[in-house]
Motif scaffolding. Structure first.
Motif, PDB file in Angstrom:
ATOM      1  N   ASP A   1      -2.955   6.877   1.882  1.00 12.52           N
ATOM      2  CA  ASP A   1      -2.378   5.566   2.236  1.00 12.52           C
ATOM      3  C   ASP A   1      -3.088   5.085   3.492  1.00 12.52           C
TER       4      ASP A   1
ATOM      5  N   LYS B   1       0.833  -1.219   0.000  1.00 17.43           N
ATOM      6  CA  LYS B   1       0.000   0.000   0.000  1.00 17.43           C
ATOM      7  C   LYS B   1       0.860   1.259   0.000  1.00 17.43           C
ATOM      8  N   THR B   2       1.807   1.288   0.946  1.00 17.69           N
ATOM      9  CA  THR B   2       2.609   2.503   1.099  1.00 17.69           C
ATOM     10  C   THR B   2       3.504   2.712  -0.120  1.00 17.69           C
TER      11      THR B   2
ATOM     12  N   ASP C   1      -2.153   6.033   8.122  1.00 19.16           N
ATOM     13  CA  ASP C   1      -1.740   4.870   8.916  1.00 19.16           C
ATOM     14  C   ASP C   1      -1.023   5.330  10.190  1.00 19.16           C
TER      15      ASP C   1
ATOM     16  N   ASN D   1       4.411   4.760   8.150  1.00 16.69           N
ATOM     17  CA  ASN D   1       5.447   4.303   7.208  1.00 16.69           C
ATOM     18  C   ASN D   1       5.626   5.268   6.042  1.00 16.69           C
TER      19      ASN D   1
HETATM   20 MG   LIG Z   1       1.753   0.796   4.722  1.00 13.40          MG
END
Ligand SMILES: [Mg+2]
Ligand SMILES: Nc1ncnc2c1ncn2[C@@H]1O[C@H](COP(=O)(O)OP(=O)(O)OP(=O)(O)O)[C@@H](O)[C@H]1O
Length: 297
Positions: free
Chosen positions: A164, A23-24, A47, A51
């Protein structure tokens, strides 16, 4: 310009509750690719692990004193404009250590909304005693999933907002999907992704019903692909499961990890990476869909 039913920037939530699917990495590199095409991008790190904040070189912001994204989501949405940080490729709403409290806080907001929606004979301010920011006054409507949406409405000047999301189901992820109503789903090309994707689709349907929205699937990013028969099988599965959506293929590349360490997308680094073409293709497809047709970079 066509932004569907809303005006303002196209908003895209990069999501999959399964951890470590990319995802990131995908969010940062799609944002980088859009920026490379001359688009103004606001990146939101929803998040609590932060991250993306780290991967964009903004680790100090993660430890910064309030206000932070936590306050924009649970108190005053107008705070969002104050916490945006300029990165060389995009603007960023960083995550923050306080975001570790956000799920709890949004749960209280959700309960307050449910008391109101069901007309229950309970004083909602009782619940706000357990909250840091949330009060009955900041909760309106039948759910409390609109806080990021309202915060994003207070900022202007962007073509895209890329969100994100965290690796779990809950209010925080729902808040991101509600704000964007378009999802991009990174998934590993391995068997465990089948169940992850099925659960995700079920969750999207549940959210559509709960919040009375339509969530549009923009595509799957099959990520960290290696040359294995399992990957081949899964690519076929993705294509069969999403016959109407693109399935992009990002192979395993250390250049993506090195860019993260440098605090940039691969479009902001010196190193060449063949996967840049895939992210450029995603960005071009989004530009076409959302009505930004000219490359201006
Ligand atoms: Mg992530
Ligand atoms: N295509 C790729 N090639 C090589 N490494 C990758 C690739 N995609 C992701 N990674 C690495 O895999 C790890 C997990 O990726 P990432 O953090 O983007 O996943 P995530 O879904 O955001 O994780 P989380 O669920 O914890 O938020 C990271 O170390 C990242 O650098």
């Amino acid at each position: 310009m066509n932004r569907g039913s809303t005006s303002g920037p196209a908003r895209i939530c990069v999501t999959n509750a399964k951890g470590g699917t990319g995802k990131t990495t995908v969010a940062i590199n799609v944002a980088g690719a859009l920026s490379d095409r001359g688009r103004d991008v606001l990146f939101v790190d929803l998040d609590p692990q932060g991250n993306a904040t780290e991967g964009l070189g903004l680790v100090d912001a993660y430890d910064a004193q309030p206000p932070s994204l936590f306050d924009a989501l649970t108190g005053d949405p107008g705070v969002l404009a104050e916490i945006i940080i300029e990165h060389e490729e995009m603007d960023v709403v960083p995550s923050n250590i306080d975001m570790l409290q956000a799920e709890h806080e949004l749960t209280i907001a959700d309960l307050i909304a449910r008391i109101d929606a069901r007309g229950l004979d309970i004083d909602p301010s009782v619940l706000s005693q357990f909250a840091i920011n949330v009060t009955p006054e900041m909760v309106s409507g039948s759910h409390a999933l609109d806080t990021l949406d309202r915060a994003l409405d207070t900022v202007t000047g962007y073509d895209y907002v890329i969100i994100d999301s965290p690796p779990f189901y809950g209010n925080l992820t729902d808040t991101g999907v509600f704000a964007a109503q378009h999802v991009l789903v990174p998934a590993l090309a391995e068997a465990t992704s089948e169940r992850a994707i099925e659960l995700l689709m079920d969750q999207m349907v549940a959210l559509e019903q709960q919040a009375d929205i339509q969530v549009e699937m923009l595509g799957v990013v099959a990520n960290r692909i290696e040359t294995t028969s399992e990957a081949e099988t899964m690519l076929k599965w993705f294509k069969a499961a999403f016959p109407d959506s693109p399935v992009w293929q990002v192979r395993k590349r250390v250049a993506l990890q090195r860019a993260y360490t440098e605090g940039k997308s691969i479009f902001g680094t010196e190193e060449q990476c063949d996967m840049a073409d895939v992210f450029s293709d995603i960005a071009a497809r989004f530009d076409e869909k959302f009505g930004y047709n000219k490359v201006t970079a």
